[in-house]
Design an enzyme around this catalytic site. Structure first.
Site, short mmCIF file in Angstrom:
data_model
loop_
_atom_site.label_atom_id
_atom_site.label_comp_id
_atom_site.label_asym_id
_atom_site.label_seq_id
_atom_site.Cartn_x
_atom_site.Cartn_y
_atom_site.Cartn_z
N HIS A 161 -11.19 10.55 -2.33
CA HIS A 161 -10.09 11.41 -2.10
C HIS A 161 -9.98 12.63 -3.06
O HIS A 161 -9.51 13.62 -2.95
CB HIS A 161 -8.62 10.88 -2.23
N LYS A 163 -9.30 17.43 -3.04
CA LYS A 163 -8.57 17.95 -4.00
C LYS A 163 -8.81 19.49 -4.05
O LYS A 163 -10.11 19.88 -4.03
CB LYS A 163 -8.69 17.48 -5.57
N GLU A 210 -5.27 8.49 -17.69
CA GLU A 210 -3.75 8.33 -17.32
C GLU A 210 -3.12 7.39 -18.19
O GLU A 210 -3.61 6.64 -19.31
CB GLU A 210 -3.87 7.65 -15.75
N ASP A 248 -14.04 1.58 -10.95
CA ASP A 248 -12.89 2.42 -10.22
C ASP A 248 -13.01 3.94 -10.40
O ASP A 248 -12.47 4.31 -9.45
CB ASP A 248 -11.76 1.65 -11.00
N HIS A 261 -15.43 8.75 -8.38
CA HIS A 261 -14.77 10.06 -8.40
C HIS A 261 -15.36 10.88 -9.56
O HIS A 261 -15.79 12.15 -9.29
CB HIS A 261 -13.31 9.75 -9.01
P1 NDP Z 1 -3.36 -3.84 0.58
O1 NDP Z 1 -3.71 -4.88 -0.44
O2 NDP Z 1 -1.89 -3.24 0.66
O3 NDP Z 1 -3.94 -4.03 1.88
C1 NDP Z 1 -4.00 -3.24 2.79
C2 NDP Z 1 -4.12 -3.95 4.26
O4 NDP Z 1 -5.09 -4.96 4.54
C3 NDP Z 1 -2.93 -4.83 4.66
O5 NDP Z 1 -2.23 -4.29 6.00
C4 NDP Z 1 -2.94 -6.15 4.44
O6 NDP Z 1 -2.41 -6.78 5.19
C5 NDP Z 1 -4.61 -6.39 5.05
N1 NDP Z 1 -5.27 -7.37 4.57
C6 NDP Z 1 -5.38 -8.00 3.55
N2 NDP Z 1 -5.97 -9.12 3.71
C7 NDP Z 1 -6.29 -9.33 5.10
C8 NDP Z 1 -7.12 -10.10 5.67
N3 NDP Z 1 -7.62 -11.38 5.16
N4 NDP Z 1 -7.24 -10.00 7.30
C9 NDP Z 1 -6.88 -9.03 7.88
N5 NDP Z 1 -6.15 -8.02 6.96
C10 NDP Z 1 -5.70 -8.08 5.55
O7 NDP Z 1 -4.42 -2.38 -0.06
P2 NDP Z 1 -4.35 -0.98 -0.25
O8 NDP Z 1 -3.42 -0.49 1.05
O9 NDP Z 1 -3.67 -0.76 -1.41
O10 NDP Z 1 -5.87 -0.51 -0.27
C11 NDP Z 1 -6.68 -0.20 0.88
C12 NDP Z 1 -7.78 0.46 0.41
O11 NDP Z 1 -7.52 1.78 0.18
C13 NDP Z 1 -8.48 -0.24 -0.51
O12 NDP Z 1 -10.03 -0.17 -0.16
C14 NDP Z 1 -8.28 0.56 -1.72
O13 NDP Z 1 -9.35 0.49 -2.63
C15 NDP Z 1 -8.27 1.83 -1.16
N6 NDP Z 1 -7.41 2.72 -1.83
C16 NDP Z 1 -5.97 2.23 -2.09
C17 NDP Z 1 -5.10 3.30 -2.85
C18 NDP Z 1 -3.80 2.98 -2.97
O14 NDP Z 1 -3.10 3.57 -3.70
N7 NDP Z 1 -3.31 1.85 -2.58
C19 NDP Z 1 -5.85 4.65 -3.31
C20 NDP Z 1 -6.82 4.94 -2.98
C21 NDP Z 1 -7.91 3.80 -2.31
P3 NDP Z 1 -1.14 -7.58 4.65
O15 NDP Z 1 0.06 -6.63 4.48
O16 NDP Z 1 -0.72 -8.40 5.44
O17 NDP Z 1 -1.35 -8.03 3.17
#
Ligand code: NDP
Length: 481
Positions: free
Chosen positions: A169, A173, A207, A226, A231
């Site tokens: 991302h 920017k 940060e 990370d 980045h």
């Molecule tokens: P989350 O841990 O919140 O999970 C994302 C999703 O994956 C949820 O819907 C979760 O379901 C699902 N999930 C987890 N385990 C399983 C499984 N075994 N089978 C099926 N679905 C599963 O992660 P984030 O949303 O924080 O991150 C997602 C991606 O985005 C990552 O690759 C991260 O590096 C990247 N990212 C995240 C940022 C952030 O600010 N959060 C910023 C930049 C990048 P459930 O809700 O049921 O656990």
């Protein structure tokens, strides 16, 4: 059939809630996404109505300008299906797919391979005639060179490289994109953008936050994986690329890879001359007590994970021979400051009167505000011929949170099939190739501790050439105004 659809796998997650949905709403409000249908997919056995509630809650929290009319239009775009990341349940999404369908893997990185294979086995990677299928993959892509290659092999079983959009991302920017525009659209800059005139380049992402609730991920990642591998390496390659003769996403990415390939490689033995790691200790920040990294929830008591990493890169090319590029990123530092700072060499020869000329700096700042500044020397007003430091500054007018804007930009690009701001596999591969020896060396030993709210570990100074100093992480009054 609708013209386009976006399927978010991992629709119940944090990324979807905090960044994707707000960005999609803003694109919708600006009438930029046509009749795009947005389909959530996750394990939760929600009905489409329950998903709508989830989306509304997220937008209420993260989009201050959300209004009822806007929401009523936006909700009509939404749908939801639940299931595991397996071919059979995913195949049901085929009925909801449009001529052009974008699949977004908003999933933990360990599931990128599984999800892309399952989508392929469900027949969802092949487009109908005249349509398209694309796959957006979040970061990080692998955790070292070997795992990145394995992941690529799994993905390529069903998806062509041209269908895969690896997101970083930072490339969405404003400041990152301005780095290219400002450099290549201004004639005065190109003649001095080289080793003859540039003395050093510093790329910093600092940060004040600690690990917060991400210990599960961060303990295995650390600052190098990370922030730096993706980045900061991207900012580095954009700052150093050769001018393009054709403005084309493939040519741009070729040039970025060329930069990464030209970096003098490290070996496990010489890592200390090129890399420094640190880990934060507790203390007081903004009158609030904060704990040691090792005392954070989910962190091992003897963890050696680095919360600060710095690198010194040297490019073996005609343009950059002898110019060090210093990259660093850390948590619990003195401020939230992120910038690309280019220092020019001092002028030779005598200066008039009592004028003392300091080195010029060109600074592209991402945080706390997106600005572009030139630190220059000018005459002090008055009868005497004296010099003073002036800052010529051009702020950007930001619309809301810059993270949303980056995701808005990248989602639009992905829907339009513009790959300019996404990573090609060889960019990822060369970044890992460079850093693999550091990862290997850091399996042994310990990071240096640094105090919360400080400038980071003192060992970072050993990366600097004589006469170079790190720019302060603590914000300098006047530079950013
Ligand atoms: P989350 O841990 O919140 O999970 C994302 C999703 O994956 C949820 O819907 C979760 O379901 C699902 N999930 C987890 N385990 C399983 C499984 N075994 N089978 C099926 N679905 C599963 O992660 P984030 O949303 O924080 O991150 C997602 C991606 O985005 C990552 O690759 C991260 O590096 C990247 N990212 C995240 C940022 C952030 O600010 N959060 C910023 C930049 C990048 P459930 O809700 O049921 O656990």
């Amino acid at each position: 059939m609708k013209a386009s659809a976006l399927v978010i796998l991992g629709a119940s997650g944090d990324l979807t809630r905090r960044l994707l949905l707000p960005a999609l709403y803003r694109l919708h409000a600006r009438k930029l996404i046509g009749d795009l249908r947005i389909i959530g997919y996750a394990l939760e056995k929600w009905s489409p109505e329950r998903f709508e509630k989830h989306v509304h809650k997220a937008l209420s929290q993260f989009v201050p300008e959300l209004d009822e009319a806007g929401w009523n239009e936006f909700r009509a775009r939404l749908d939801y299906r639940h299931g595991e990341l397996k071919a059979e349940p995913l195949a049901a999404l085929g009925d909801l797919a449009a001529a052009g369908t974008l699949f977004y893997l908003a999933l933990p990185p360990s599931l990128f391979g599984t999800a892309s294979e399952a989508l392929g086995e469900a027949g969802l990677s092949s487009a109908p005639r005249g349509g398209w299928r694309r796959l957006v993959v979040e970061k990080p892509f692998g955790s070292d060179l070997a795992s990145a290659k394995q992941l690529r092999t799994r993905m390529h079983a069903h998806w062509e490289e041209s269908q895969i959009l690896r997101i970083d991302h930072f490339l969405g920017k404003e400041t990152t994109q301005n780095l290219m525009v400002f450099r290549f659209a201004n004639r005065f800059l190109e003649p001095v953008w080289n080793a003859q005139h540039v003395s050093q380049v510093q790329i910093t992402y600092a940060e004040t936050l600690g690990v917060e609730k991400r210990a599960g991920y961060y303990e295995h990642a650390g600052a190098l994986r990370d922030m730096l591998q993706n980045h900061l390496m991207q900012l580095f390659s954009l700052a150093a690329i050769e001018p393009l003769s054709t403005w084309d996403s493939e040519v741009l990415r070729d040039h970025k890879v060329e930069v990464l390939r030209s970096v003098k490689p490290f070996t496990v033995r010489n890592v200390d001359a090129h890399a420094v790691r640190g880990q934060y200790r507790g203390g007081k920040m903004d009158r609030r007590k904060v704990v040691d990294y090792r005392q954070e929830s989910g962190v091992a008591k003897d963890s050696t994970t680095e919360t600060f990493a710095a690198l010194r890169l040297e490019i073996d090319s005609w343009r950059w021979q002898g110019v060090p590029f210093y990259l660093r990123s850390g948590k619990r530092l003195a401020s939230n400051c992120s910038e690309i700072a280019v220092q020019f060499k001092r002028n030779p020869g005598a200066l008039p009167g009592a004028v003392a000329a300091d080195n010029n700096w060109m600074i592209f700042r991402i945080k706390p505000r997106q600005t572009m500044s030139l630190l220059a020397n000018a005459k002090k007003p008055g009868l005497k011929l004296e010099g003073r430091r002036v800052t010529l500054s051009a702020p950007y007018e930001e619309e809301g949170n810059s993270e949303f804007s980056a995701y808005e930009q990248l989602l639009m690009d992905a829907l339009e099939g513009d790959r300019t701001h996404f990573l090609r596999f060889d960019e990822v591969e060369w970044a890992w190739r460079l850093l693999d020896p550091v990862l290997k060396a850091w399996k042994k030993g310990e990071p240096e501790f640094y105090a919360a709210g400080s400038e980071g570990p003192s060992a970072q100074d050993r990366l600097l050439d004589s006469g170079h100093h790190w720019r302060p992480v603590r914000l300098v009054a006047g530079e950013d105004d």
